[in-house]
Each structure stands twice: as structure tokens, then as C-alpha cells.
Scaffold this active site. Structure first.
Site, PDB file in Angstrom:
ATOM      1  N   LYS A 209       0.846  -1.199   0.000  1.00 41.88           N
ATOM      2  CA  LYS A 209       0.000   0.000   0.000  1.00 41.88           C
ATOM      3  C   LYS A 209       0.883   1.251   0.000  1.00 41.88           C
ATOM      4  O   LYS A 209       0.687   2.165  -0.779  1.00 41.88           O
ATOM      5  CB  LYS A 209      -0.908  -0.045   1.230  1.00 41.88           C
ATOM      6  CG  LYS A 209      -1.873   1.103   1.315  1.00 41.88           C
ATOM      7  CD  LYS A 209      -2.778   0.954   2.528  1.00 41.88           C
ATOM      8  CE  LYS A 209      -3.473   2.260   2.825  1.00 41.88           C
ATOM      9  NZ  LYS A 209      -4.325   2.199   4.002  1.00 41.88           N
ATOM     10  N   GLU A 215      10.558  -4.906   4.199  1.00 49.34           N
ATOM     11  CA  GLU A 215      10.551  -6.319   3.815  1.00 49.34           C
ATOM     12  C   GLU A 215      10.212  -6.474   2.330  1.00 49.34           C
ATOM     13  O   GLU A 215      10.890  -7.184   1.574  1.00 49.34           O
ATOM     14  CB  GLU A 215       9.508  -7.106   4.635  1.00 49.34           C
ATOM     15  CG  GLU A 215       9.822  -7.242   6.108  1.00 49.34           C
ATOM     16  CD  GLU A 215       9.242  -6.127   6.961  1.00 49.34           C
ATOM     17  OE1 GLU A 215       9.027  -5.008   6.442  1.00 49.34           O
ATOM     18  OE2 GLU A 215       9.018  -6.362   8.162  1.00 49.34           O
ATOM     19  N   GLY A 269      -4.758  -1.861   5.089  1.00 45.95           N
ATOM     20  CA  GLY A 269      -3.986  -3.003   4.600  1.00 45.95           C
ATOM     21  C   GLY A 269      -4.602  -4.336   4.980  1.00 45.95           C
ATOM     22  O   GLY A 269      -4.727  -5.242   4.150  1.00 45.95           O
ATOM     23  N   ARG A 270      -5.026  -4.484   6.234  1.00 43.97           N
ATOM     24  CA  ARG A 270      -5.541  -5.793   6.693  1.00 43.97           C
ATOM     25  C   ARG A 270      -6.955  -6.094   6.189  1.00 43.97           C
ATOM     26  O   ARG A 270      -7.523  -7.128   6.507  1.00 43.97           O
ATOM     27  CB  ARG A 270      -5.445  -5.890   8.215  1.00 43.97           C
ATOM     28  CG  ARG A 270      -6.049  -4.736   8.986  1.00 43.97           C
ATOM     29  CD  ARG A 270      -5.610  -4.786  10.444  1.00 43.97           C
ATOM     30  NE  ARG A 270      -6.048  -3.636  11.208  1.00 43.97           N
ATOM     31  CZ  ARG A 270      -5.387  -2.498  11.327  1.00 43.97           C
ATOM     32  NH1 ARG A 270      -4.257  -2.345  10.690  1.00 43.97           N
ATOM     33  NH2 ARG A 270      -5.855  -1.519  12.081  1.00 43.97           N
ATOM     34  N   GLU A 355      -4.294  -6.431  15.220  1.00 43.57           N
ATOM     35  CA  GLU A 355      -3.756  -5.130  14.793  1.00 43.57           C
ATOM     36  C   GLU A 355      -4.856  -4.070  14.916  1.00 43.57           C
ATOM     37  O   GLU A 355      -4.577  -2.897  15.173  1.00 43.57           O
ATOM     38  CB  GLU A 355      -3.228  -5.205  13.345  1.00 43.57           C
ATOM     39  CG  GLU A 355      -2.282  -4.075  12.981  1.00 43.57           C
ATOM     40  CD  GLU A 355      -1.482  -4.333  11.704  1.00 43.57           C
ATOM     41  OE1 GLU A 355      -0.378  -4.901  11.766  1.00 43.57           O
ATOM     42  OE2 GLU A 355      -1.968  -3.961  10.623  1.00 43.57           O
ATOM     43  N   HIS A 386      -5.698 -33.042  18.461  1.00 42.75           N
ATOM     44  CA  HIS A 386      -4.567 -33.861  18.904  1.00 42.75           C
ATOM     45  C   HIS A 386      -3.388 -33.008  19.345  1.00 42.75           C
ATOM     46  O   HIS A 386      -2.292 -33.518  19.555  1.00 42.75           O
ATOM     47  CB  HIS A 386      -4.134 -34.800  17.768  1.00 42.75           C
ATOM     48  CG  HIS A 386      -5.219 -35.765  17.396  1.00 42.75           C
ATOM     49  ND1 HIS A 386      -5.376 -36.981  18.017  1.00 42.75           N
ATOM     50  CD2 HIS A 386      -6.225 -35.666  16.496  1.00 42.75           C
ATOM     51  CE1 HIS A 386      -6.420 -37.608  17.488  1.00 42.75           C
ATOM     52  NE2 HIS A 386      -6.958 -36.820  16.570  1.00 42.75           N
ATOM     53  N   LYS A 514       9.501  -0.617  13.678  1.00 41.92           N
ATOM     54  CA  LYS A 514      10.056  -0.365  12.333  1.00 41.92           C
ATOM     55  C   LYS A 514      11.122   0.718  12.423  1.00 41.92           C
ATOM     56  O   LYS A 514      12.200   0.593  11.825  1.00 41.92           O
ATOM     57  CB  LYS A 514       8.953   0.119  11.386  1.00 41.92           C
ATOM     58  CG  LYS A 514       7.963  -0.928  10.963  1.00 41.92           C
ATOM     59  CD  LYS A 514       7.040  -0.344   9.897  1.00 41.92           C
ATOM     60  CE  LYS A 514       5.799  -1.180   9.691  1.00 41.92           C
ATOM     61  NZ  LYS A 514       4.788  -0.538   8.868  1.00 41.92           N
TER      62      LYS A 514
END
Ligand code: F6P
Length: 547
Positions: A209, A215, A269-270, A355, A386, A514
């Protein structure tokens, strides 16, 4: 209109809920079911091909009534209108929150600063469609004239998790394209993906965005360098496309402006998989399936906007979660899909939920004096049975759990599906009823366990039960039903944020790390450790000495 700032704990409904909690907290669900044989008929919502049974909760009719009163006092109705109308409800960033507009119908009108954004949204959808069709059909070719076989989505957070989760979930509907995801700045991640692809036949979709994310830019640069070992600079235009709001930065990176799919700052973004961020989804399953995903979300939007609160799936699930979080003190919630396809749903919703609602300052600017965002975690059943179910059944923590299952399997394997779903139903039944002392003793008798041994084993074999669950039973996993399911949780996040009086659509907490990472990177590169706390200095020195 901005969202009002109402401290939920100062409402009349909260006071009534506190008294109600004190009066009912020792009544078990087993007793509630005994008292009212028609609980499931009362506490369920049937909508489209969704059946949501929330009767296995520590609630009665009064609880639900009071929770709805809480929503009303916190002005949820007005907040929903502001959300869909495009008001700048993300006040700390002065932005609207309009992922819902991305799945609106063409003739709708959604105004941002007085301009209807639907024509722009549909223009981008049209370019996603054309691009998808050209890549899938093989009409669009790589630099040596070969059709594309692989797609690599380069992005992180909302620019990775949503597309990765949906591509995984809709595997059944996939075409021939292999879709890979590179997110972590860990160089080993990108190298593992590079190992699997051929530069001649791979398309790279850089999704960011902001187009400033360390990254994503590092991974994109590494991949471009690798690509240029076999191709020329002009070939980049044939193989690299970007999705971003930051056209300038994308162009500076060297992407052809014709290869940019725009998005908008009013899409968080999310919550962005419905925009061009979902390009990899469209490529993987075809545009029609991508569109069906959007339609499913739109139908959930309509339900959320119009259904009465007590009949409204996102509202009811949000209120139940508040009941456990704020009155019972439950800290986490588990999410267990009974389909392997949804194995990435929990990680995806971890970003969406944590977030968004991991905030401790209210909309009035004051630190809150109550709990907000829940911890979310989960894995598909039956694997999770399990692994960690023991703790949900017999641990000391209360973990309300959502069970998501499907009536029909995709490959029609009845034998497997019946076994899978028998576990699905058995778990919520076991969590509700537990096992009484009388039942354990009866089992001991059959097994000839008597005397001291029986007395010793008894407390370990008794299950208290009374563990709350919601069952979301859907007809079939389709692009459309998945769209509705994701939108359900998006709206649950919204409702909780409104009631907790927080801003759900910013993420300032992520920014600090960041900034620090950037200055520490400089220290690592120049091998000069600047003043830090004693622990960080100690660790950095060890790292620099040994790396
Ligand atoms: O982790 C913080 C965050 O800003 C997320 O909200 C976002 O999804 C992610 O980083 C990636 O951001 P971008 O799409 O701008 O690269």
C-alpha cells in the site's frame, strides 16, 4: 460524522450487565440446557447458507437483551451508518474505512470527499479482469514468448496474509498457475521461492500500500536482481506489476506505469484483499471466482447493515466475545475450522483482530480502564484436537471457541467427511457437557476399576464442561461463502472497536519497532553500537562479534 466517544463501562447497560453477571456466573450451561430444551431454537441465526448456533454460551435471554442494549447505548447503529457512508472514522489518520465499497454493486454511490468512488473501483476491477484473463489464457507472455506458469506475490501483513489465505482456502477452484508468496525479510524465504521458479515464465506482483515497507522492497529488489541475471531491463515491464497507493515510489522502483494497479488510502492493509491487493487471488482462481468472493462479502455487508442486532451474525458474535472478555475475564479466543483449506484463517485474522483492536487508548484520548482486543489463535480440526484441545477441555483458562464447518465436502468423499464432522459435533458437545462423576464411575465399573484406584483416577477423568462455543455451519466452501465468512469477522472487529471506544483502523504500535529496526540496521552495517538499554547493547555486541 466521526464516531462518538462513549466509555462503555459508564453506560447503564454495562452496570446492568455487571449485576447480571454476578447473579448468573455460577449457573452452568448444562443447567441452562436442562431448563430450556428449546435453547438452540432461540439462540441461532440462519442466514443464506450459514447456520450460526450460539446456544452453547453462558447466556440467557436477559444477557442477550442487555448486550444489545449496550450496543445501542454505544451508538452502534449510528457507527455502522458512518462506516458504510465513508465518514472519516479512522480519525487518527483522518481517513474513511471503505473496504466495504470495494464489494458494493456498480450502481451504488459511496462518497469520499464528495466524489463517488464506485466508478474508480469498477475501472480497477475491469483491469484486474482483463489482466487475469490474459495471464490465465496465456495471451500475455514472458520475455521469451512463453506463457506464465507461476506467480509470486511479494508483500507482507495485509499485502500478503489475505491473498495467501484466500488462495490456500480456494485451492479446489484453482487453475494451472502456481502461486507463491514471499513476505519475510528473511533472505532464506525469498531464496526458497526462487528455487522453485523460472524467470521466463514467472510473473511478479509487488503489493505494498505504502511502497515503503522494508521487507517488501528488499524482497522485490532481490527478485529483480535475480531476474536480471537472465533478462534485460526492458523485460522487467513484462514480468513485474505492482499494487499500491504510492504511484511515485512504484515508478521510481522501475515499474512501468501501465503495470500499476492502484488502491486507495481508505482501504486498510488488513482489509485490502478485496482490492487489487487480491490480484494473486484473481490470477489463481480466475476473475469470476474473485468476483464471487466479493459478492459473498457484499451479501454479508447487507445483512450486517440491515438485520436487527439480535439477529445479526457479526453483532451477536461480537457481543458474546465482549461478554467473555470483559465480564468473565477470558483473554483469548480460538478459531477452529474443520477443513484443512482454512488453515491460514487464524493467522489472517490474527492481523485483522489484533492489529485492529490491540489498543489501550479510548476515542476520548484517555487510557481505557477495561480490557479491549482479544488474543486470537487456532488451527484446523481435527489436527488441533490432537494438539492443544486438552487445554481447552481441562485447563484453567476460559477459551471461547468458534467452530467452523461445512455440510458438504468438496471432493465428495463421504466417509472422510462424516468422520470429520462427527468430530466437529462431538467436540462442542464435549465442551458443553463435560463428563460427570457418575459417568466416570459407570465407566470404571465396566472396566473393573474399583477401590483406591478408582478414587485416585476419578478427579482426573471428570470434565467440568461448561466451555462456550459458537458453531458456524456453512453449506459448502465456495468463493462466495468464504467472502461472507471473512466479512463476518471484519464486521465483528468493527462492532467490538465501536463498543470498546477505540480506533480500530490505525496501527501506531507497529511503527515503533520499524523505526528502531532502521536505526539498528545502520549500527549493524557500520558495526558501531550506539547507546541502548543494557540488554540490547549486550545482544548486539554478541551478534556483531560472531556474525
Ligand atoms: O505491519 C504494519 C503494516 O502497516 C500493516 O498494517 C500492513 O498490512 C503491512 O504493514 C504492509 O504494509 P504495506 O502494504 O504498506 O507494505
Amino acid at each position: 460524522m466521526a464516531l462518538t466517544a462513549i466509555n462503555p463501562t459508564h453506560t447503564t447497560a454495562w452496570k446492568k450487565l455487571t449485576e447480571h453477571f454476578e447473579a448468573t456466573k455460577n449457573t452452568s450451561m448444562q443447567e441452562l440446557f436442562k431448563k430450556d430444551a428449546s435453547r438452540a431454537a432461540t439462540f441461532h441465526i440462519q442466514w443464506n447458507d450459514f447456520l450460526v448456533d450460539y446456544s452453547k454460551n453462558r447466556i440467557d435471554a436477559t444477557t442477550l437483551k442487555l448486550l444489545v442494549e449496550l450496543a445501542e447505548e454505544c451508538k452502534l447503529k449510528e457507527a455502522i451508518a458512518s462506516y458504510f457512508d465513508g465518514d472519516a472514522i479512522n480519525k487518527t489518520e483522518n481517513r474513511a474505512v471503505l473496504h466495504t465499497a470495494l464489494r458494493s454493486t456498480k450502481n451504488d454511490t459511496v462518497l469520499v470527499d464528495g466524489v463517488n468512488v464506485l466508478p474508480e473501483i469498477y475501472a480497477v476491477k475491469e483491469s484486474i479482469k482483463t489482466f487475469t484473463n490474459d495471464v490465465v489464457s496465456g495471451a500475455k507472455k514472458g520475455f521469451t514468448g512463453k506463457a506464465f506458469t507461476d506467480v509470486v506475490n511479494i508483500g507482507i501483513g495485509g499485502s500478503d496474509l489475505g491473498p495467501a489465505m484466500v488462495v490456500e482456502s480456494l485451492q479446489f477452484y484453482k487453475n494451472h498457475l502456481n502461486v507463491h508468496f514471499v513476505s519475510n525479510v528473511d533472505g532464506d524465504h525469498v531464496n526458497e521461492v526462487i528455487k522453485k521458479i523460472n524467470p521466463e515464465t514467472t510473473l511478479f506482483v509487488i503489493v505494498s500500500k505504502t511502497f515503503t515497507t522494508q521487507e517488501t522492497l528488499s524482497n522485490a529488489e532481490t527478485i529483480r536482481e535475480w531476474f536480471l541475471k537472465s533478462a534485460s531491463q526492458e523485460d522487467v515491464a513484462k514480468h513485474f506489476v505492482a499494487v499500491s497507493t504510492n504511484i511515485q515510489k512504484v515508478t521510481e522502483f522501475g515499474i512501468n506505469p501501465n503495470n500499476i494497479f492502484p488502491m486507495w488510502d481508505w482501504v486498510g492493509g488488513r482489509f485490502s484483499l478485496w482490492s487489487a491487493v487480491g490480484l494473486s487471488i484473481s490470477l489463481a482462481v480466475g476473475f469470476d471466482n474473485f468476483d464471487a468472493l466479493l459478492n459473498g462479502a457484499h451479501e454479508m455487508d447487507t445483512h450486517f447493515k440491515s438485520a436487527d442486532f439480535s439477529e445479526n451474525i457479526p453483532v451477536v458474535l461480537a457481543l458474546l466475545s465482549i461478554w467473555y472478555n470483559n465480564f468473565y475475564g477470558a483473554e483469548s479466543e480460538a478459531l477452529i475450522p474443520y477443513t484443512q483449506y482454512l488453515q491460514k484463517l487464524a493467522p489472517y485474522l490474527q492481523q485483522g483482530i489484533m492489529e485492529s483492536n490491540g489498543k489501550s487508548v479510548g476515542r476520548d484520548g484517555k487510557v481505557v480502564n477495561y480490557q479491549t482486543g482479544t488474543i486470537i489463535w487456532g488451527e484446523p480440526g481435527t489436527n488441533s484436537q490432537h494438539a492443544f484441545f486438552q487445554l481447552i477441555h481441562q485447563g484453567t483458562k476460559l477459551i471461547p471457541t468458534d467452530f467452523i464447518g461445512y455440510v458438504k465436502p468438496l471432493y465428495g468423499n463421504k466417509d472422510h467427511h462424516d468422520k470429520l464432522m462427527s468430530n466437529f459435533f462431538a467436540q462442542t458437545e464435549a465442551l458443553l457437557n463435560g463428563k460427570t462423576e457418575a459417568q466416570v464411575r459407570a465407566e470404571f465399573e465396566k472396566q473393573n476399576i474399583t477401590g483406591d484406584k478408582a478414587d485416585f483416577l476419578l478427579p482426573f477423568k471428570v470434565f467440568e464442561g461448561n466451555k462456550p462455543t459458537n458453531t458456524i455451519l456453512i453449506d459448502k466452501l465456495t468463493p462466495k461463502s468464504l467472502g461472507s465468512l471473512i466479512a463476518l469477522y471484519e464486521h465483528k472487529i468493527f462492532v467490538q472497536g465501536v463498543i470498546w471506544n477505540i480506533f480500530s483502523y490505525d496501527q501506531w504500535g507497529v511503527e515503533l519497532g520499524k523505526q528502531l529496526a532502521n536505526s539498528i540496521l545502520e549500527e549493524i552495517e557500520t558495526k558501531t553500537v550506539k547507546p541502548h538499554d543494557a540488554s540490547t547493547t549486550f545482544l548486539l555486541k554478541h551478534f556483531l562479534k560472531n556474525n
